[in-house]
Design a protein around this motif. Structure first.
Motif, mmCIF file in Angstrom:
data_model
loop_
_atom_site.group_PDB
_atom_site.id
_atom_site.type_symbol
_atom_site.label_atom_id
_atom_site.label_comp_id
_atom_site.label_asym_id
_atom_site.label_seq_id
_atom_site.Cartn_x
_atom_site.Cartn_y
_atom_site.Cartn_z
ATOM 1 N N GLU A 87 0.823 -1.216 0.000
ATOM 2 C CA GLU A 87 0.000 0.000 0.000
ATOM 3 C C GLU A 87 0.855 1.264 0.000
ATOM 4 O OE1 GLU A 87 -3.038 -0.001 3.063
ATOM 5 O OE2 GLU A 87 -3.269 -2.165 2.838
ATOM 6 N N THR A 88 1.939 1.235 0.751
ATOM 7 C CA THR A 88 2.794 2.433 0.822
ATOM 8 C C THR A 88 3.554 2.671 -0.482
ATOM 9 O OG1 THR A 88 4.613 1.153 1.799
ATOM 10 C CG2 THR A 88 3.099 2.267 3.320
ATOM 11 N N LYS A 92 -1.862 5.302 -5.592
ATOM 12 C CA LYS A 92 -3.302 5.477 -5.422
ATOM 13 C C LYS A 92 -3.758 5.213 -3.982
ATOM 14 C CE LYS A 92 -4.397 4.248 -10.217
ATOM 15 N NZ LYS A 92 -5.177 3.344 -11.104
ATOM 16 N N SER A 93 -2.870 4.707 -3.168
ATOM 17 C CA SER A 93 -3.226 4.369 -1.785
ATOM 18 C C SER A 93 -3.226 5.599 -0.890
ATOM 19 C CB SER A 93 -2.236 3.340 -1.236
ATOM 20 O OG SER A 93 -2.405 3.178 0.152
ATOM 21 N N GLU A 94 -4.073 5.573 0.154
ATOM 22 C CA GLU A 94 -4.135 6.677 1.109
ATOM 23 C C GLU A 94 -2.868 6.797 1.950
ATOM 24 O OE1 GLU A 94 -7.587 6.198 3.532
ATOM 25 O OE2 GLU A 94 -8.997 6.538 1.890
ATOM 26 N N ILE A 95 -2.109 5.705 2.037
ATOM 27 C CA ILE A 95 -0.877 5.757 2.835
ATOM 28 C C ILE A 95 0.368 5.631 1.947
ATOM 29 C CG2 ILE A 95 -2.004 4.882 4.927
ATOM 30 C CD1 ILE A 95 -0.707 2.134 4.356
ATOM 31 N N TYR A 96 0.240 6.086 0.711
ATOM 32 C CA TYR A 96 1.386 6.082 -0.205
ATOM 33 C C TYR A 96 2.521 6.912 0.375
ATOM 34 C CZ TYR A 96 4.270 7.279 -4.262
ATOM 35 O OH TYR A 96 5.326 7.491 -5.112
ATOM 36 N N TRP A 106 4.708 3.775 8.836
ATOM 37 C CA TRP A 106 3.466 3.018 8.650
ATOM 38 C C TRP A 106 3.655 1.536 8.954
ATOM 39 C CZ3 TRP A 106 -1.035 5.206 8.537
ATOM 40 C CH2 TRP A 106 -1.168 6.512 8.066
ATOM 41 N N GLN A 112 -2.158 -0.191 12.535
ATOM 42 C CA GLN A 112 -2.283 -0.805 11.215
ATOM 43 C C GLN A 112 -2.471 -2.320 11.306
ATOM 44 O OE1 GLN A 112 -2.283 0.360 7.860
ATOM 45 N NE2 GLN A 112 -2.820 2.250 8.915
#
Length: 559
Positions: A87-88, A92-96, A106, A112
């Motif tokens: 995800e990081t 497009k991820s909120e936690i990019y 993160w 998490q």
């Protein structure tokens, strides 16, 4: 005499054995060959047994189940960590994250993991960290205990749960190293929670066998639990077990819910579990068992359901238990005035009284609208006299007894006492099932079993379905054939019929004799055949008698 610890060398990954590995003894080699041919679960158990050596089963169960638990939660942690990393790296991820420093933030953020029902593990407390040090750490037991202590500190729901017993266990450091390597062979991934749970349950079942009567304190055979759950159908609401042991009733209730998730789509589904366990060591096993399956255990507490009475205000939709049979010391002196025993009567301080005390405790916590309950008891409970007989009469006259099932023998690993199942319902006219006021179903299932070895029986899946299907037909459940009495197997009896039998509830009294199938042979022909056979047998018997007399005469014993 304690058996000597044995080192079992793990199978080499290559064809040749490394030179620094000592060869197995002939006895060990024979055992290893036997192990190699076994199922994965059997192989794990047999190999672990050899490695554990002189450690007693009561100690070993904490070592084995504790290590398996750490392996499982570590694998789950690593899976989630990979998800976060992915995800990081996704724009497009909120936690990019554009920087490695932000990504590390993160990856090490506790929420998490805990928000997904996964335990948080710091670096140094994971299975991969344990694997790195096992070949060099000289005090492996101390290190493992320290890891478990830190895991508890980082996860409040595990406080006091993990078995920190490794440093004091009489197992050589090398053998503990090999035990870690053995459990490392258990693979887990996103959809393997059930597989891992099966291995965990397999070990609990084997520990129950080894520990004898004490093993029954934490493990009820799965086929009995399944039958209870299939009849009670816990689709929604509160499920309560006042003597929960390792949590088998809760695990099976969740399995039932999962198996029927596509049914009754117009009905809200979901359960909350509440339980009590008297022994702290067993409570720890329960909480680990539930955690492995992702089941919340915050309402599973330590205590005596009689004297401490946790969850005293609880009203449950489903109550089910396999309490200790024939418990004489249940607390009579302190509980004579307790509200739980006022409606039907105060049980006596006796073995029979203990059985009825558990029944009344459970009935007290049953929801008045749709409460249903199942309990495993010794067969003697169906015919207890005196005070307990009067209590039973009061329950029957209150029309809450729904079904009685006589079980086959030898279903339990630890006791040979014949057992039965009692089922109660608070509402026989709930609008959802057939109106059956004044009726009770009796099922004699003593001949329905599958033999799994010389001393042990179980109920197969088909046999569980047969018995549960009979009950579902009785209550008029949709999709099941109309109920009918079957001589020798099942019978619906009225309260008047039960009263005529002095309120004794043994199913055999009600179901009668099994019908004998007609072989269609005409009577005259059958009698002619039977008399001819009898004449031949009589003739052979006379010849045999003559021969015996002759032989006796020859050795000086004439008749």
């Amino acid at each position: 005499m304690a058996k000597k610890s044995q080192k079992i060398k793990p199978k080499p990954k290559k064809k040749t054995e490394p030179e620094n590995k000592t060869k197995l003894t002939p006895a060990e080699n024979k055992k290893q060959k036997k192990i190699d041919s076994m199922s994965f679960e059997d192989k794990l158990w047999e190999t672990a047994e050899l490695l554990i050596g002189a450690v007693s089963p009561s100690e070993y169960k904490n070592i084995a189940l504790g290590l398996m638990f750490v392996k499982f939660i570590s694998d789950r942690y690593e899976e989630r960590r990979k998800e976060i990393e992915k995800e990081t790296n996704n724009p497009k991820s909120e936690i990019y994250c554009k920087t490695e420093e932000k990504r590390k933030y993160w990856l090490n953020l506790k929420d998490q993991y805990s928000s997904k029902g996964i335990f948080y593990l710091k670096e140094g407390d994971r299975w991969s960290d344990l694997k790195k040090i096992i070949s060099t750490e000289k005090n492996l037991g101390i290190k493992i205990d320290a890891m478990l202590d830190q895991i508890e500190k980082d996860n409040s729901s595990l406080a006091g749960v993990l078995p920190k017993v490794f440093s004091g266990a009489p197992i050589p450091n090398d053998n503990l190293q090999q035990l870690v390597e053995l459990f490392d062979s258990i693979t887990t991934h996103d959809h393997s929670k059930d597989a891992f749970g099966r291995i965990y349950e397999y070990f609990m079942r084997n520990f129950s066998k080894k520990l004898g009567e004490k093993g029954g304190e934490f493990f009820t055979p799965e086929s009995i639990v399944r039958l209870l759950v299939e009849i009670l159908e816990p689709y929604q609401g509160i499920v309560y077990d006042p003597t929960c042991g390792s949590g088998g009733m809760f695990v099976q209730s969740y399995k039932f819910l999962k198996a029927h998730k596509d049914e009754n789509q117009n009905t809200k589904q979901g359960i909350s579990i509440y339980g009590i366990e008297k022994k702290n060591e067993v409570l720890r096993i329960c909480k680990m068992n539930l955690a492995i399956r992702g089941i919340e255990s915050k309402n599973i507490v330590l205590g005596d359901c009689f004297l401490d009475h946790p969850h005293s205000k609880l009203k449950a939709n489903r109550v089910l238990a396999n309490p200790p049979f024939n418990l004489r010391e249940w607390g009579y002196d302190k509980l004579k005035e307790d509200a739980r025993f006022q409606k039907y009567g105060i049980p006596t301080p006796s073995k029979a009284g203990g059985n009825y005390a558990f029944m009344e405790h459970m009935l007290y916590h049953l929801d008045e609208k749709d409460g249903r309950m199942g309990i495993v008891l010794a067969n003697g409970s169906m015919a207890s006299g005196g005070t307990e007989g009067k209590i039973r009469q009061n329950m029957i006259e209150d029309d809450i007894l729904d079904c009685m099932i006589a079980l086959p023998t030898n279903l339990f690993f630890t006791v040979t006492i014949p057992a039965c199942l009692w089922f109660f319902t608070k509402n026989k006219d709930d609008g959802k099932t057939r109106k059956r006021k004044g009726e009770t179903l009796f099922i004699d299932a003593r001949k329905i079993f599958t033999k799994i070895d010389r001393v042990l029986n179980e109920l197969s899946e088909e046999q569980i379905e047969q018995i549960a299907g009979t009950y579902r037909s009785y209550i008029g459940e949709k999709g099941h054939p109309k109920y009918k009495d079957i001589p020798g197997y099942c019978k619906v009896a009225t309260r008047d019929e039960i009263a005529k039998n002095n309120y004794v509830l043994t199913p055999g009294r009600y179901v009668g004799a099994e019908d004998i199938e007609d072989d269609d042979e005409p009577f005259e022909e059958k009698m002619k055949r039977l008399t001819t056979e009898y004449a031949k047998l009589s003739e052979e018997s006379a010849k045999l008698d003559k021969e015996i007399r002759k032989n006796l005469k020859e050795i000086g014993f004439e008749i």
